[in-house]
Design a protein around this motif. Sequence first.
Motif, PDB file in Angstrom:
ATOM      1  N   VAL A  77       0.841  -1.199   0.000  1.00 36.74           N
ATOM      2  CA  VAL A  77       0.000   0.000   0.000  1.00 36.74           C
ATOM      3  C   VAL A  77       0.878   1.251   0.000  1.00 36.74           C
ATOM      4  N   GLN A  78       1.957   1.211   0.780  1.00 38.34           N
ATOM      5  CA  GLN A  78       2.887   2.346   0.797  1.00 38.34           C
ATOM      6  C   GLN A  78       3.522   2.543  -0.580  1.00 38.34           C
ATOM      7  N   LEU A  79       3.876   1.437  -1.235  1.00 38.28           N
ATOM      8  CA  LEU A  79       4.420   1.506  -2.596  1.00 38.28           C
ATOM      9  C   LEU A  79       3.397   2.133  -3.543  1.00 38.28           C
ATOM     10  N   ALA A  80       2.153   1.683  -3.438  1.00 33.80           N
ATOM     11  CA  ALA A  80       1.103   2.192  -4.322  1.00 33.80           C
ATOM     12  C   ALA A  80       0.882   3.688  -4.107  1.00 33.80           C
ATOM     13  N   ALA A  81       1.028   4.135  -2.878  1.00 29.02           N
ATOM     14  CA  ALA A  81       0.773   5.544  -2.560  1.00 29.02           C
ATOM     15  C   ALA A  81       1.890   6.467  -3.044  1.00 29.02           C
ATOM     16  N   THR A  82       3.091   5.923  -3.233  1.00 26.59           N
ATOM     17  CA  THR A  82       4.237   6.774  -3.555  1.00 26.59           C
ATOM     18  C   THR A  82       4.781   6.581  -4.974  1.00 26.59           C
ATOM     19  N   ASP A 107       7.716   4.897 -12.282  1.00 28.43           N
ATOM     20  CA  ASP A 107       8.233   3.914 -11.319  1.00 28.43           C
ATOM     21  C   ASP A 107       7.648   2.533 -11.586  1.00 28.43           C
ATOM     22  N   ILE A 108       6.361   2.479 -11.893  1.00 34.52           N
ATOM     23  CA  ILE A 108       5.712   1.190 -12.171  1.00 34.52           C
ATOM     24  C   ILE A 108       6.309   0.568 -13.426  1.00 34.52           C
ATOM     25  N   ARG A 109       6.525   1.378 -14.454  1.00 34.21           N
ATOM     26  CA  ARG A 109       7.123   0.864 -15.692  1.00 34.21           C
ATOM     27  C   ARG A 109       8.507   0.275 -15.436  1.00 34.21           C
ATOM     28  N   VAL A 120      -3.342 -12.530  -0.949  1.00 34.93           N
ATOM     29  CA  VAL A 120      -3.534 -13.117  -2.278  1.00 34.93           C
ATOM     30  C   VAL A 120      -3.890 -12.049  -3.302  1.00 34.93           C
ATOM     31  N   HIS A 121      -4.835 -11.193  -2.976  1.00 36.36           N
ATOM     32  CA  HIS A 121      -5.298 -10.216  -3.974  1.00 36.36           C
ATOM     33  C   HIS A 121      -4.345  -9.027  -4.116  1.00 36.36           C
ATOM     34  N   THR A 122      -3.549  -8.781  -3.082  1.00 38.13           N
ATOM     35  CA  THR A 122      -2.490  -7.775  -3.213  1.00 38.13           C
ATOM     36  C   THR A 122      -1.411  -8.265  -4.169  1.00 38.13           C
ATOM     37  N   ILE A 123      -1.025  -9.531  -4.013  1.00 37.46           N
ATOM     38  CA  ILE A 123      -0.028 -10.128  -4.917  1.00 37.46           C
ATOM     39  C   ILE A 123      -0.521 -10.074  -6.359  1.00 37.46           C
ATOM     40  N   TRP A 124      -1.779 -10.411  -6.583  1.00 34.44           N
ATOM     41  CA  TRP A 124      -2.336 -10.366  -7.939  1.00 34.44           C
ATOM     42  C   TRP A 124      -2.380  -8.940  -8.473  1.00 34.44           C
ATOM     43  N   ALA A 125      -2.703  -7.975  -7.616  1.00 38.50           N
ATOM     44  CA  ALA A 125      -2.756  -6.573  -8.055  1.00 38.50           C
ATOM     45  C   ALA A 125      -1.391  -6.114  -8.568  1.00 38.50           C
ATOM     46  N   PHE A 182      -9.066   0.571 -18.742  1.00 42.74           N
ATOM     47  CA  PHE A 182      -9.726   1.297 -17.656  1.00 42.74           C
ATOM     48  C   PHE A 182     -10.467   2.492 -18.246  1.00 42.74           C
ATOM     49  N   PRO A 183     -11.706   2.718 -17.865  1.00 45.14           N
ATOM     50  CA  PRO A 183     -12.472   3.836 -18.439  1.00 45.14           C
ATOM     51  C   PRO A 183     -11.834   5.191 -18.127  1.00 45.14           C
ATOM     52  N   LYS A 184     -11.624   5.979 -19.161  1.00 48.73           N
ATOM     53  CA  LYS A 184     -11.088   7.344 -19.041  1.00 48.73           C
ATOM     54  C   LYS A 184      -9.738   7.383 -18.323  1.00 48.73           C
ATOM     55  N   GLU A 185      -8.967   6.289 -18.414  1.00 45.60           N
ATOM     56  CA  GLU A 185      -7.659   6.249 -17.755  1.00 45.60           C
ATOM     57  C   GLU A 185      -6.701   5.412 -18.589  1.00 45.60           C
ATOM     58  N   ASP A 186      -5.787   6.095 -19.276  1.00 45.67           N
ATOM     59  CA  ASP A 186      -4.840   5.396 -20.140  1.00 45.67           C
ATOM     60  C   ASP A 186      -3.593   4.942 -19.385  1.00 45.67           C
ATOM     61  N   SER A 187      -3.309   5.566 -18.239  1.00 43.32           N
ATOM     62  CA  SER A 187      -2.115   5.220 -17.455  1.00 43.32           C
ATOM     63  C   SER A 187      -2.519   4.921 -16.015  1.00 43.32           C
ATOM     64  N   PRO A 188      -3.105   3.757 -15.778  1.00 43.64           N
ATOM     65  CA  PRO A 188      -3.560   3.413 -14.422  1.00 43.64           C
ATOM     66  C   PRO A 188      -2.394   3.292 -13.456  1.00 43.64           C
ATOM     67  N   ASP A 189      -2.638   3.597 -12.184  1.00 41.96           N
ATOM     68  CA  ASP A 189      -1.606   3.434 -11.164  1.00 41.96           C
ATOM     69  C   ASP A 189      -1.875   2.161 -10.364  1.00 41.96           C
ATOM     70  N   TYR A 190      -1.058   1.917  -9.347  1.00 38.01           N
ATOM     71  CA  TYR A 190      -1.200   0.684  -8.573  1.00 38.01           C
ATOM     72  C   TYR A 190      -2.599   0.554  -7.960  1.00 38.01           C
ATOM     73  N   PHE A 191      -3.159   1.666  -7.484  1.00 42.17           N
ATOM     74  CA  PHE A 191      -4.468   1.576  -6.842  1.00 42.17           C
ATOM     75  C   PHE A 191      -5.560   1.168  -7.833  1.00 42.17           C
TER      76      PHE A 191
END
Length: 213
Positions: free
Chosen positions: A52-57, A62-64, A125-130, A149-158
Amino acid sequence: MFFNIARLRPRLVLALLVGLIVAAALPGGLHPNTRFLISWDVAVTFYVLSAVQLAATASIDDIRKRSNLEDAGATAILFLTIGAAVASLAAIGIELLGIHDKQGGDQALRLIVAGLTILCSWFFVHTIWAIHYAHEFYGDKGERRGLAFPKEDSPDYFDFFYFSFNMGAAAQTSDVTVVSRNMRRLVLCHTILSFLFNTTILALAINVGASVI
């Protein structure tokens, strides 16, 4: 190999080390199975919070970068961690075995540990899959995609957390579309696993309830 895994997946390795430290620090009188489950719960909680901390920052860049670094062996790591989560459910079954015959304090401890492990393992389990969905999406320098994703071409971790936890809870999302063959295969595996996992959790929950009555 271990150092390579530690370099590419530090949160997973740190969670494992935290679990081992907790296992060593727990009182010696605890049943080995209870010791394992408590250590597992602490390690999993550490991993989920760090994710969650990774997703927030993390930025999209960074994801790429992370998806390209962690691509090698990602599927193997995914199924090893899922295997560990499934093993935790088997350990819960052992923990609840013969619980009616236990003393009040021991029975309460085992019920609490079993309940917490069900919750922790489901989130894990679902965090690992995310995380895996995110890295698959941005693999090959962002060329793989696979989800719309609707109206989102560059989704983030969340966004991937949203997709993964919806798949885990309801086996569907109303607004995210799977648009590649490889992603459909991942979603199929996730859906089957979620069904089996949720069914097992329901059976264990009924067992826990019956043990309280």
